[in-house]
Design a protein around this motif. Structure first.
Motif, PDB file in Angstrom:
ATOM      1  N   PRO A  22     -13.145   2.337  30.672  1.00  0.00           N
ATOM      2  CA  PRO A  22     -11.720   1.991  30.769  1.00  0.00           C
ATOM      3  C   PRO A  22     -11.429   0.876  31.791  1.00  0.00           C
ATOM      4  CG  PRO A  22     -11.966   4.360  30.638  1.00  0.00           C
ATOM      5  CD  PRO A  22     -13.357   3.785  30.819  1.00  0.00           C
ATOM      6  N   SER A  23     -12.266   0.769  32.810  1.00  0.00           N
ATOM      7  CA  SER A  23     -12.080  -0.317  33.775  1.00  0.00           C
ATOM      8  C   SER A  23     -12.302  -1.662  33.110  1.00  0.00           C
ATOM      9  CB  SER A  23     -13.038  -0.168  34.953  1.00  0.00           C
ATOM     10  OG  SER A  23     -12.766   1.011  35.669  1.00  0.00           O
ATOM     11  N   VAL A  24     -13.345  -1.758  32.299  1.00  0.00           N
ATOM     12  CA  VAL A  24     -13.645  -3.006  31.599  1.00  0.00           C
ATOM     13  C   VAL A  24     -12.568  -3.284  30.549  1.00  0.00           C
ATOM     14  CG1 VAL A  24     -15.345  -4.266  30.243  1.00  0.00           C
ATOM     15  CG2 VAL A  24     -16.099  -2.730  32.063  1.00  0.00           C
ATOM     16  N   SER A  25     -12.063  -2.245  29.907  1.00  0.00           N
ATOM     17  CA  SER A  25     -10.968  -2.419  28.946  1.00  0.00           C
ATOM     18  C   SER A  25      -9.735  -2.984  29.631  1.00  0.00           C
ATOM     19  CB  SER A  25     -10.621  -1.084  28.282  1.00  0.00           C
ATOM     20  OG  SER A  25     -11.692  -0.644  27.483  1.00  0.00           O
ATOM     21  N   GLU A  44      -8.674 -10.739  32.977  1.00  0.00           N
ATOM     22  CA  GLU A  44      -9.138 -11.114  34.315  1.00  0.00           C
ATOM     23  C   GLU A  44     -10.210 -10.140  34.792  1.00  0.00           C
ATOM     24  OE1 GLU A  44      -7.341 -11.813  38.778  1.00  0.00           O
ATOM     25  OE2 GLU A  44      -5.994 -11.719  37.084  1.00  0.00           O
ATOM     26  N   ILE A  45     -11.387 -10.685  35.064  1.00  0.00           N
ATOM     27  CA  ILE A  45     -12.470  -9.904  35.648  1.00  0.00           C
ATOM     28  C   ILE A  45     -12.393 -10.113  37.161  1.00  0.00           C
ATOM     29  CG2 ILE A  45     -14.978  -9.617  35.781  1.00  0.00           C
ATOM     30  CD1 ILE A  45     -15.109 -10.797  32.915  1.00  0.00           C
ATOM     31  N   PRO A  46     -12.415  -9.034  37.953  1.00  0.00           N
ATOM     32  CA  PRO A  46     -12.358  -9.203  39.413  1.00  0.00           C
ATOM     33  C   PRO A  46     -13.456 -10.169  39.892  1.00  0.00           C
ATOM     34  CG  PRO A  46     -12.140  -6.898  38.832  1.00  0.00           C
ATOM     35  CD  PRO A  46     -12.496  -7.623  37.571  1.00  0.00           C
ATOM     36  N   ALA A  77     -19.699  -2.244  31.308  1.00  0.00           N
ATOM     37  CA  ALA A  77     -19.448  -1.085  32.177  1.00  0.00           C
ATOM     38  C   ALA A  77     -20.755  -0.551  32.743  1.00  0.00           C
ATOM     39  CB  ALA A  77     -18.719   0.005  31.400  1.00  0.00           C
ATOM     40  N   ARG A  78     -21.772  -0.442  31.883  1.00  0.00           N
ATOM     41  CA  ARG A  78     -23.079   0.044  32.324  1.00  0.00           C
ATOM     42  C   ARG A  78     -23.673  -0.908  33.366  1.00  0.00           C
ATOM     43  NH1 ARG A  78     -25.868  -0.331  27.637  1.00  0.00           N
ATOM     44  NH2 ARG A  78     -24.162   0.814  26.729  1.00  0.00           N
TER      45      ARG A  78
END
Length: 66
Positions: free
Chosen positions: A25-28, A35-37, A17-18
């Motif tokens: 929460p986005s990374v969670s 799936e990572i964008p 996230a950093r």
């Protein structure tokens, strides 16, 4: 590597996230969806190529000699 393995290799949810300048929460959510964008994944590959190094996954890499 799946999304969880990549995130773990990069130091975990908060570290990713950093690095991506997003909230944890986005990374969670990436973990939950496995799936990572694409844009974020490309950035992570450029920013931390060391986390993507390692043995090739099954079916990838140099073919065995017969």
């Amino acid at each position: 590597m799946d999304a969880n393995q990549i995130i773990d290799a990069l130091g975990g949810t908060f570290a990713v996230a950093r690095l991506c300048k997003v909230k944890p929460p986005s990374v969670s959510e990436w973990r939950r969806n496995n799936e990572i964008p694409n844009a974020r994944l490309q950035f992570l590959r450029l920013a931390r190529p060391d986390a993507f190094e390692g043995p090739p996954a099954a079916g990838q890499g140099v073919a065995d000699a017969a």
